[in-house]
Design a protein around this motif. Sequence first.
Motif, PDB file in Angstrom:
ATOM      1  N   GLU A  80      31.196  42.689  20.981  1.00  0.00           N
ATOM      2  CA  GLU A  80      29.920  43.101  22.198  1.00  0.00           C
ATOM      3  C   GLU A  80      30.304  42.393  23.997  1.00  0.00           C
ATOM      4  OE1 GLU A  80      26.486  42.225  21.048  1.00  0.00           O
ATOM      5  OE2 GLU A  80      26.209  43.961  19.424  1.00  0.00           O
ATOM      6  N   LYS A  81      31.440  41.564  22.920  1.00  0.00           N
ATOM      7  CA  LYS A  81      32.081  40.872  24.286  1.00  0.00           C
ATOM      8  C   LYS A  81      30.738  39.769  25.045  1.00  0.00           C
ATOM      9  CE  LYS A  81      35.548  43.393  25.277  1.00  0.00           C
ATOM     10  NZ  LYS A  81      37.012  43.797  25.995  1.00  0.00           N
ATOM     11  N   CYS A  82      30.152  39.344  24.277  1.00  0.00           N
ATOM     12  CA  CYS A  82      28.628  39.043  24.459  1.00  0.00           C
ATOM     13  C   CYS A  82      29.010  37.725  25.450  1.00  0.00           C
ATOM     14  CB  CYS A  82      28.365  38.364  22.982  1.00  0.00           C
ATOM     15  SG  CYS A  82      25.923  37.242  23.243  1.00  0.00           S
ATOM     16  N   GLU A  83      27.869  37.400  26.577  1.00  0.00           N
ATOM     17  CA  GLU A  83      27.611  36.326  26.414  1.00  0.00           C
ATOM     18  C   GLU A  83      25.789  34.944  26.001  1.00  0.00           C
ATOM     19  OE1 GLU A  83      29.006  35.746  31.578  1.00  0.00           O
ATOM     20  OE2 GLU A  83      26.857  36.861  31.294  1.00  0.00           O
ATOM     21  N   VAL A  84      26.607  33.917  25.562  1.00  0.00           N
ATOM     22  CA  VAL A  84      25.590  32.792  25.520  1.00  0.00           C
ATOM     23  C   VAL A  84      25.137  32.365  26.649  1.00  0.00           C
ATOM     24  CG1 VAL A  84      26.560  34.030  22.737  1.00  0.00           C
ATOM     25  CG2 VAL A  84      27.603  32.148  23.806  1.00  0.00           C
ATOM     26  N   TRP A  85      24.554  31.272  26.457  1.00  0.00           N
ATOM     27  CA  TRP A  85      23.362  30.499  27.359  1.00  0.00           C
ATOM     28  C   TRP A  85      24.309  29.408  26.255  1.00  0.00           C
ATOM     29  CZ3 TRP A  85      22.462  29.253  32.083  1.00  0.00           C
ATOM     30  CH2 TRP A  85      21.740  30.733  32.777  1.00  0.00           C
ATOM     31  N   ALA A  86      25.043  28.495  26.801  1.00  0.00           N
ATOM     32  CA  ALA A  86      25.376  26.993  26.060  1.00  0.00           C
ATOM     33  C   ALA A  86      25.143  25.396  26.386  1.00  0.00           C
ATOM     34  CB  ALA A  86      26.840  27.341  25.644  1.00  0.00           C
ATOM     35  N   VAL A  87      25.286  24.421  25.948  1.00  0.00           N
ATOM     36  CA  VAL A  87      24.939  23.338  25.847  1.00  0.00           C
ATOM     37  C   VAL A  87      25.873  22.914  25.380  1.00  0.00           C
ATOM     38  CG1 VAL A  87      22.683  22.931  25.094  1.00  0.00           C
ATOM     39  CG2 VAL A  87      23.046  21.437  27.039  1.00  0.00           C
ATOM     40  N   VAL A  88      26.255  21.328  25.770  1.00  0.00           N
ATOM     41  CA  VAL A  88      26.684  20.733  24.563  1.00  0.00           C
ATOM     42  C   VAL A  88      26.620  19.487  24.540  1.00  0.00           C
ATOM     43  CG1 VAL A  88      28.669  19.288  24.162  1.00  0.00           C
ATOM     44  CG2 VAL A  88      29.604  21.740  25.014  1.00  0.00           C
ATOM     45  N   VAL A  89      26.142  19.202  23.530  1.00  0.00           N
ATOM     46  CA  VAL A  89      25.650  17.347  22.169  1.00  0.00           C
ATOM     47  C   VAL A  89      26.373  17.520  21.814  1.00  0.00           C
ATOM     48  CG1 VAL A  89      23.453  16.231  22.050  1.00  0.00           C
ATOM     49  CG2 VAL A  89      23.240  18.576  23.392  1.00  0.00           C
ATOM     50  N   ALA A  90      27.557  16.590  21.759  1.00  0.00           N
ATOM     51  CA  ALA A  90      28.891  16.621  20.796  1.00  0.00           C
ATOM     52  C   ALA A  90      28.351  15.833  19.960  1.00  0.00           C
ATOM     53  CB  ALA A  90      29.364  15.221  21.568  1.00  0.00           C
ATOM     54  N   PRO A  91      28.603  15.864  18.804  1.00  0.00           N
ATOM     55  CA  PRO A  91      30.040  17.577  18.867  1.00  0.00           C
ATOM     56  C   PRO A  91      29.637  18.807  18.771  1.00  0.00           C
ATOM     57  CG  PRO A  91      29.243  16.557  16.282  1.00  0.00           C
ATOM     58  CD  PRO A  91      28.335  15.469  17.124  1.00  0.00           C
ATOM     59  N   TRP A  92      28.391  19.212  18.642  1.00  0.00           N
ATOM     60  CA  TRP A  92      27.693  20.751  18.713  1.00  0.00           C
ATOM     61  C   TRP A  92      28.119  21.267  20.024  1.00  0.00           C
ATOM     62  CZ3 TRP A  92      27.194  21.551  14.117  1.00  0.00           C
ATOM     63  CH2 TRP A  92      26.997  20.384  13.001  1.00  0.00           C
TER      64      TRP A  92
END
Length: 103
Positions: A80-92
């Motif tokens: 679907e060539k989806c866009e997501v909201w993302a945030v990094v909290v290492a290692p995740w």
Amino acid sequence: MTDPTSELMIKLNRETSKIDWQALQRFYAQGAVLVVAADQDLVATAAAFAEDNTQHIASLLEKGLLQKADEAQAKTWLTEKCEVWAVVVAPWVLVQRERKLAS
């Protein structure tokens, strides 16, 4: 829950952005992508990780409101060539599909 005006919440909010799912494939392949349910606050969930709030995280996992990205979902989002909201909290990398507003 973390105060939305705390330094941590402000920092995480600033570090949250939209990204193409395809750009996250390397992290998905490493098993480092967690999907946050649409009805949950992505930044507050990230704060729980940053604060090592294991009780809250365990509750989200138990209720199915937080889970590792699975293969079916990953394939669908890629197709679907989806866009997501993302945030990094290492290692995740925590992601959330953009909510569609009712018209």
